[in-house]
Design a protein around this motif. Structure first.
Motif, PDB file in Angstrom:
ATOM      1  N   HIS A   1       0.857  -1.190   0.000  1.00 10.04           N
ATOM      2  CA  HIS A   1       0.000   0.000   0.000  1.00 10.04           C
ATOM      3  C   HIS A   1       0.892   1.238   0.000  1.00 10.04           C
ATOM      4  O   HIS A   1       1.950   1.265   0.635  1.00 10.04           O
ATOM      5  CB  HIS A   1      -0.905   0.019   1.231  1.00 10.04           C
ATOM      6  N   THR A   2       0.442   2.271  -0.686  1.00  7.74           N
ATOM      7  CA  THR A   2       1.256   3.488  -0.776  1.00  7.74           C
ATOM      8  C   THR A   2       0.839   4.548   0.235  1.00  7.74           C
ATOM      9  O   THR A   2       1.521   5.562   0.390  1.00  7.74           O
ATOM     10  CB  THR A   2       1.165   4.088  -2.190  1.00  7.74           C
ATOM     11  N   GLN A   3      -0.285   4.308   0.929  1.00  6.93           N
ATOM     12  CA  GLN A   3      -0.734   5.250   1.950  1.00  6.93           C
ATOM     13  C   GLN A   3      -1.271   4.476   3.156  1.00  6.93           C
ATOM     14  O   GLN A   3      -1.221   3.248   3.197  1.00  6.93           O
ATOM     15  CB  GLN A   3      -1.797   6.197   1.372  1.00  6.93           C
TER      16      GLN A   3
ATOM     17  N   SER B   1      -7.148   0.927   2.343  1.00  5.70           N
ATOM     18  CA  SER B   1      -6.127   1.967   2.455  1.00  5.70           C
ATOM     19  C   SER B   1      -6.590   3.300   1.881  1.00  5.70           C
ATOM     20  O   SER B   1      -7.493   3.366   1.039  1.00  5.70           O
ATOM     21  CB  SER B   1      -4.852   1.509   1.733  1.00  5.70           C
TER      22      SER B   1
ATOM     23  N   ASP C   1      -4.955   4.699  -0.200  1.00  6.84           N
ATOM     24  CA  ASP C   1      -4.532   4.694  -1.607  1.00  6.84           C
ATOM     25  C   ASP C   1      -5.660   4.249  -2.556  1.00  6.84           C
ATOM     26  O   ASP C   1      -5.420   3.961  -3.727  1.00  6.84           O
ATOM     27  CB  ASP C   1      -3.269   3.848  -1.812  1.00  6.84           C
TER      28      ASP C   1
ATOM     29  N   HIS D   1     -10.457   7.725  -0.427  1.00  3.92           N
ATOM     30  CA  HIS D   1      -9.838   6.903   0.616  1.00  3.92           C
ATOM     31  C   HIS D   1     -10.774   5.769   1.027  1.00  3.92           C
ATOM     32  O   HIS D   1     -11.923   6.019   1.411  1.00  3.92           O
ATOM     33  CB  HIS D   1      -9.533   7.742   1.857  1.00  3.92           C
TER      34      HIS D   1
END
Length: 249
Positions: A13-15, A33, A35, A59
């Motif tokens: 996950h990037t966030q 997430s 992301d 989100h």
């Protein structure tokens, strides 16, 4: 869980990850997430995610698996959108409105879905795709919801209060004001049906609903953001913004 050692820390996950739920009768789990995605993992081999589910335009705040149809899960985002997914088809099968904070299927039968959005909790009948209840009474945003083990009662938590609702009547049958402690999470005690465990700022509240009595337990250094319980071993887990997870007996 036997050694309490970290097995693996996959980072895809990037966030921020907002929710994590196990797939029933499986070693698989899913994460939601910021992301805008949901990822499916296998705890037995967690180095890489098995699948990514995309489609949300904001989100993703929460997800949950259907307790019986274990190829079905739902997710909600902060645009108030709820998506129902089929794992095997890798596709979204239904989109509706009414959940922005948390979604939780009714335990055991999974006929109903509870979804929190702002200060309202909506109950949806999954089979007929209709809203059956709109539970209103909180004056501030509902952070989390949880069902009792039989799916007959639902607890909802906002900063200022906890409310317990009967799904038979749609009425609030118990209410506890926070009295200064900022409530955030809750879970029904695994061993005592009339006891609700509430996560606040730094402390846990053990609320005996039958007698309307409370006991406060110092627990963390920050807000207790999530709680979970295990019927099998009779324990409760708490997660906090102080970066700690604690197991309670």
């Amino acid at each position: 869980m036997e050694t309490l050692q970290t097995e693996c820390t996959p980072d895809e996950h990037t966030q921020i990850i907002t929710d994590v739920r196990f797939r029933p009768n499986s070693t698989q789990l899913a994460t939601s997430s910021f992301d805008k995605s949901v990822r499916l993992w296998d705890a037995a081999n967690p180095r890489y995610s098995l699948q990514t589910y995309t489609g949300h335009t904001s989100h993703v705040m929460s997800l949950d698996f259907h307790p019986k149809k274990n190829d079905v899960f739902c997710s909600c985002d902060d645009n108030n959108e709820i998506r129902l997914w089929n794992i095997n088809q890798y596709s979204c099968t239904r989109i509706s409105k009414g959940g922005s904070a948390q979604v939780r299927f009714q335990p055991r039968i999974g006929q109903l879905l509870a979804a929190a959005s702002d200060n309202v909790v909506s109950i949806f009948d999954i089979e007929s795709d209709r809203q059956t209840h709109s539970l209103q009474g909180h004056s501030t945003k509902v952070h989390s919801v949880c069902w009792d083990v039989n799916g007959e009662y639902l607890a909802s938590v906002s900063q200022e209060s906890v409310r317990v609702w009967s799904l038979t009547t749609g009425e609030c049958i118990h209410e506890l004001s926070s009295s200064g402690n900022k409530f955030h999470s809750c879970v029904f005690h695994p061993g005592y049906a009339t006891l609700l465990v509430i996560g606040g700022y730094q402390s846990l509240e053990l609320w005996n609903m039958a007698e309307n009595k409370c006991m406060t337990v110092a627990a963390h250094e920050c807000v207790i953001s999530a709680l979970a319980q295990s019927q099998a071993i009779g324990m409760v887990a708490s997660a906090s913004n102080d970066k700690c997870v604690k197991i309670w007996k």
